[in-house]
Scaffold this motif. Structure first.
Motif, PDB file in Angstrom:
ATOM      1  N   LYS A  10     -59.023 -52.016  46.885  1.00 37.51           N
ATOM      2  CA  LYS A  10     -57.888 -50.519  46.383  1.00 37.51           C
ATOM      3  C   LYS A  10     -58.585 -49.877  45.564  1.00 37.51           C
ATOM      4  N   TYR A  51     -45.581 -49.427  51.046  1.00 35.33           N
ATOM      5  CA  TYR A  51     -44.778 -50.308  50.366  1.00 35.33           C
ATOM      6  C   TYR A  51     -42.859 -49.730  50.387  1.00 35.33           C
ATOM      7  N   PHE A  59     -41.013 -50.592  39.217  1.00 34.66           N
ATOM      8  CA  PHE A  59     -43.289 -50.144  39.405  1.00 34.66           C
ATOM      9  C   PHE A  59     -43.263 -49.208  40.827  1.00 34.66           C
ATOM     10  N   LEU A  63     -46.761 -47.603  41.862  1.00 31.69           N
ATOM     11  CA  LEU A  63     -48.191 -47.662  42.470  1.00 31.69           C
ATOM     12  C   LEU A  63     -48.333 -47.062  43.844  1.00 31.69           C
ATOM     13  N   LYS A  94     -49.195 -60.957  39.745  1.00 34.35           N
ATOM     14  CA  LYS A  94     -49.517 -60.398  38.116  1.00 34.35           C
ATOM     15  C   LYS A  94     -50.923 -61.128  37.225  1.00 34.35           C
ATOM     16  N   ARG A 107     -58.170 -61.298  42.305  1.00 36.62           N
ATOM     17  CA  ARG A 107     -57.426 -60.765  41.183  1.00 36.62           C
ATOM     18  C   ARG A 107     -57.574 -60.601  39.811  1.00 36.62           C
ATOM     19  N   ASP A 114     -51.329 -55.426  36.956  1.00 39.64           N
ATOM     20  CA  ASP A 114     -49.987 -55.447  38.133  1.00 39.64           C
ATOM     21  C   ASP A 114     -50.050 -54.162  39.237  1.00 39.64           C
ATOM     22  N   THR A 115     -50.316 -53.218  38.770  1.00 37.45           N
ATOM     23  CA  THR A 115     -50.675 -52.310  39.803  1.00 37.45           C
ATOM     24  C   THR A 115     -52.116 -52.219  40.487  1.00 37.45           C
ATOM     25  N   ASN A 117     -54.327 -54.087  40.419  1.00 42.17           N
ATOM     26  CA  ASN A 117     -54.282 -55.533  41.683  1.00 42.17           C
ATOM     27  C   ASN A 117     -55.902 -56.158  41.878  1.00 42.17           C
ATOM     28  N   HIS A 120     -54.718 -55.930  48.261  1.00 37.24           N
ATOM     29  CA  HIS A 120     -53.533 -56.512  48.908  1.00 37.24           C
ATOM     30  C   HIS A 120     -53.655 -57.309  50.045  1.00 37.24           C
TER      31      HIS A 120
HETATM   32  P1  CMP Z   1     -49.907 -55.614  47.001  1.00 31.72           P
HETATM   33  O1  CMP Z   1     -50.033 -56.784  47.141  1.00 31.72           O
HETATM   34  O2  CMP Z   1     -50.061 -54.614  47.182  1.00 31.72           O
HETATM   35  O3  CMP Z   1     -48.522 -55.081  47.094  1.00 31.72           O
HETATM   36  C1  CMP Z   1     -47.202 -54.794  46.631  1.00 31.72           C
HETATM   37  C2  CMP Z   1     -47.999 -54.216  45.026  1.00 31.72           C
HETATM   38  O4  CMP Z   1     -47.052 -54.360  44.217  1.00 31.72           O
HETATM   39  C3  CMP Z   1     -47.945 -55.349  44.520  1.00 31.72           C
HETATM   40  O5  CMP Z   1     -49.603 -55.566  45.736  1.00 31.72           O
HETATM   41  C4  CMP Z   1     -48.835 -54.983  42.713  1.00 31.72           C
HETATM   42  O6  CMP Z   1     -50.080 -53.904  43.322  1.00 31.72           O
HETATM   43  C5  CMP Z   1     -47.612 -54.410  42.927  1.00 31.72           C
HETATM   44  N1  CMP Z   1     -46.592 -54.913  41.964  1.00 31.72           N
HETATM   45  C6  CMP Z   1     -46.173 -56.244  42.154  1.00 31.72           C
HETATM   46  N2  CMP Z   1     -44.816 -56.179  41.187  1.00 31.72           N
HETATM   47  C7  CMP Z   1     -45.845 -55.252  40.560  1.00 31.72           C
HETATM   48  C8  CMP Z   1     -45.503 -55.327  39.023  1.00 31.72           C
HETATM   49  N3  CMP Z   1     -44.310 -55.805  37.671  1.00 31.72           N
HETATM   50  N4  CMP Z   1     -45.581 -53.306  37.871  1.00 31.72           N
HETATM   51  C9  CMP Z   1     -46.336 -53.397  38.712  1.00 31.72           C
HETATM   52  N5  CMP Z   1     -46.819 -53.485  40.055  1.00 31.72           N
HETATM   53  C10 CMP Z   1     -45.816 -54.314  40.208  1.00 31.72           C
END
Ligand code: CMP
Length: 148
Positions: A10, A51, A59, A63, A94, A107, A114-115, A117, A120
């Motif tokens: 990311k 997404y 979120f 995101l 998370k 991670r 969480d965003t 992270n 992916h």
């Molecule tokens: P990713 O694997 O890119 O796929 C979905 C994404 O949603 C996840 O990683 C996180 O970046 C985001 N995501 C999931 N849960 C949360 C949350 N509780 N708050 C913010 N972002 C989230």
């Protein structure tokens, strides 16, 4: 058997040379092969399509905005059991779970929230096919799975 998965490093990772190199080393040291790579800043349309299953989540907007904020490194990886293996290496979505329970995962080491992270990974081979088609339009996943 050999699977494909879509891995995205990311935008905050691409901006951080140490994190980027460490994650590249982990990809190679864990015996993934890099099938395709590109560095690209997602358009809003691409991020929304990518997404779409999260469009009703609280979120979603943050995101999509984050993923369009700068370049990501997008890789097609292959390995035996690549989907589960990459998710294992990434650790929990998370950030508090990653940092408390899996500090040696990607991670756990590089997740900021969480965003943001760090990475992916596709959650199934079906998702991998869909996601690869978004970012590698000329890549034919059928050639990899034609004996299924
Ligand atoms: P990713 O694997 O890119 O796929 C979905 C994404 O949603 C996840 O990683 C996180 O970046 C985001 N995501 C999931 N849960 C949360 C949350 N509780 N708050 C913010 N972002 C989230």
């Amino acid at each position: 058997y050999l699977q494909l998965t879509l891995a995205i490093l990311k935008p905050h990772i691409v901006k951080s040379p140490f994190a980027l190199q460490k994650i590249r080393d982990l990809i190679i040291d864990n015996n993934f092969k890099v099938v395709r790579s590109r560095r690209a800043t997602m358009s809003r349309e691409e991020a929304e399509l990518f997404y779409k299953e999260h469009r009703d989540k609280f979120f979603y907007n943050r995101l999509v905005t984050f993923m369009c904020s700068g370049p990501s490194d997008i890789h097609i990886l292959t390995a035996h059991d690549a989907v589960a293996k990459w998710r294992q290496l990434m650790g929990p979505t998370k950030v508090y779970q990653a940092q408390y329970n899996a500090p040696d995962t990607i991670r756990g080491m590089f997740g900021l929230s969480d965003t943001r992270n760090a990475t992916h990974g596709s959650d199934s081979t079906e998702s991998a096919k869909r996601e690869i088609a978004i970012f590698f339009k000329d890549f034919d996943t059928k050639k990899w799975y034609d004996n299924e």
